[in-house]
Design a protein around this motif. Structure first.
Motif, short mmCIF file in Angstrom:
data_model
loop_
_atom_site.label_atom_id
_atom_site.label_comp_id
_atom_site.label_asym_id
_atom_site.label_seq_id
_atom_site.Cartn_x
_atom_site.Cartn_y
_atom_site.Cartn_z
N LEU A 177 0.85 -1.19 0.00
CA LEU A 177 0.00 0.00 0.00
C LEU A 177 0.88 1.24 0.00
N VAL A 178 0.37 2.29 -0.61
CA VAL A 178 1.03 3.59 -0.56
C VAL A 178 -0.02 4.60 -0.11
N ASP A 179 0.38 5.51 0.79
CA ASP A 179 -0.58 6.53 1.21
C ASP A 179 -0.62 7.65 0.19
N LEU A 180 -1.50 8.59 0.39
CA LEU A 180 -1.69 9.65 -0.61
C LEU A 180 -0.54 10.65 -0.63
N GLU A 181 0.37 10.55 0.35
CA GLU A 181 1.56 11.40 0.38
C GLU A 181 2.74 10.75 -0.34
N GLY A 182 2.57 9.49 -0.76
CA GLY A 182 3.63 8.79 -1.49
C GLY A 182 4.51 7.91 -0.63
N GLN A 183 4.09 7.63 0.61
CA GLN A 183 4.87 6.77 1.49
C GLN A 183 4.46 5.31 1.31
N ARG B 199 10.32 -1.56 -8.18
CA ARG B 199 9.48 -0.77 -9.09
C ARG B 199 8.07 -0.88 -8.56
N TYR B 200 7.38 0.25 -8.43
CA TYR B 200 6.04 0.29 -7.87
C TYR B 200 5.03 0.62 -8.95
N VAL B 201 4.02 -0.24 -9.09
CA VAL B 201 3.02 -0.07 -10.14
C VAL B 201 1.66 0.07 -9.45
N LEU C 290 -2.16 -0.21 -8.80
CA LEU C 290 -3.24 -1.09 -9.22
C LEU C 290 -4.57 -0.34 -9.25
N LEU C 291 -4.50 0.98 -9.09
CA LEU C 291 -5.64 1.86 -9.34
C LEU C 291 -5.44 2.36 -10.76
N ASN C 292 -6.32 1.98 -11.66
CA ASN C 292 -6.11 2.23 -13.08
C ASN C 292 -6.04 3.70 -13.46
N ASN C 293 -6.71 4.56 -12.75
CA ASN C 293 -6.73 5.98 -13.11
C ASN C 293 -5.99 6.84 -12.09
N LEU C 294 -4.87 6.34 -11.57
CA LEU C 294 -4.12 7.09 -10.56
C LEU C 294 -3.69 8.46 -11.09
N ASP C 295 -3.33 8.54 -12.37
CA ASP C 295 -2.90 9.82 -12.93
C ASP C 295 -4.02 10.85 -12.89
N GLU C 296 -5.27 10.43 -12.96
CA GLU C 296 -6.41 11.35 -12.84
C GLU C 296 -6.77 11.60 -11.38
N TYR C 297 -6.71 10.54 -10.57
CA TYR C 297 -7.09 10.63 -9.15
C TYR C 297 -6.10 11.48 -8.36
N LEU D 184 0.79 11.90 -6.76
CA LEU D 184 1.16 10.57 -6.27
C LEU D 184 1.73 9.72 -7.41
N MET D 185 1.19 9.86 -8.59
CA MET D 185 1.70 9.12 -9.75
C MET D 185 3.17 9.50 -10.00
N VAL D 186 3.48 10.79 -9.91
CA VAL D 186 4.85 11.26 -10.10
C VAL D 186 5.76 10.69 -9.01
N LYS D 187 5.29 10.71 -7.77
CA LYS D 187 6.09 10.20 -6.66
C LYS D 187 6.37 8.70 -6.83
N LEU D 188 5.37 7.93 -7.23
CA LEU D 188 5.58 6.50 -7.45
C LEU D 188 6.58 6.26 -8.57
N ASN D 189 6.48 7.03 -9.63
CA ASN D 189 7.42 6.90 -10.74
C ASN D 189 8.84 7.24 -10.29
N ASN D 190 8.98 8.27 -9.46
CA ASN D 190 10.30 8.64 -8.96
C ASN D 190 10.88 7.57 -8.04
N LEU D 191 10.03 6.95 -7.21
CA LEU D 191 10.49 5.87 -6.34
C LEU D 191 10.93 4.67 -7.16
N SER D 192 10.32 4.48 -8.31
CA SER D 192 10.63 3.33 -9.15
C SER D 192 11.88 3.53 -9.98
N ARG D 193 12.34 4.76 -10.11
CA ARG D 193 13.53 5.07 -10.90
C ARG D 193 14.57 5.72 -10.01
#
Length: 160
Positions: A52-58, A95-97, A99-106, A110-119
């Protein structure tokens, strides 16, 4: 019969997944049990690692503490996004993916933070590798084609 109305005893978490779906879970169990209930309710394959990841990106790193109470890692009445963890080799970064299909809209942040954690930053990795490599002073300096030879090297080349 009295009901305990303490808010902490009525704790639950909201997990968002799929096509804007959400489910409520009780975190007052081991992290392993919580993840198994999430896997069943959210219809996730057995062979993927969930977290799980919280809405702050943790990222909560629940799989690494499977015997501890999940309530020590998540906060009651909070919303979390279900993610898949992909291991990149034994010592590589995860790498963190989402499983909420529209995270970029929601939550675009958070989408940017997950991408940064994955790279992980390649710059930091290059700096570390440079610090660990010491030049060999006995190596043939004259063999480098891109540099001009210093005066001592010029003499040795002319004699060849």
């Amino acid at each position: 019969m009295t009901l305990n109305m303490d808010p902490s005893s009525q704790s639950f978490i909201i997990v968002k997944y799929g096509d804007n779906k959400e489910a409520i879970f009780n975190p007052w169990c081991s992290t392993h049990t919580l993840l198994e209930w999430i896997r069943r309710k959210c219809d996730c394959d057995e062979d993927i690692i969930l977290d799980l990841v919280d809405l702050e990106g943790q990222v909560k790193n629940l799989p690494s503490s499977s015997e501890e109470y999940a309530s020590d890692y998540v906060t009651g009445r909070e919303t979390y996004i279900l993610i898949r963890v992909e291991k990149q080799g034994e010592n590589g970064p995860n790498r963190y993916v989402s499983l909420l299909n529209n995270l970029d809209e929601y939550s675009p942040d958070l989408m940017v933070k997950l991408n940064n954690l994955s790279r992980p930053t390649t710059r930091n990795r290059n700096v570390k590798s440079r610090k660990n490599v010491r030049p060999n002073r006995n190596s043939a300096k004259t063999e480098s084609s891109g540099k001009r030879p210093v005066s001592g090297e010029r003499r040795s080349r002319q004699g060849k």
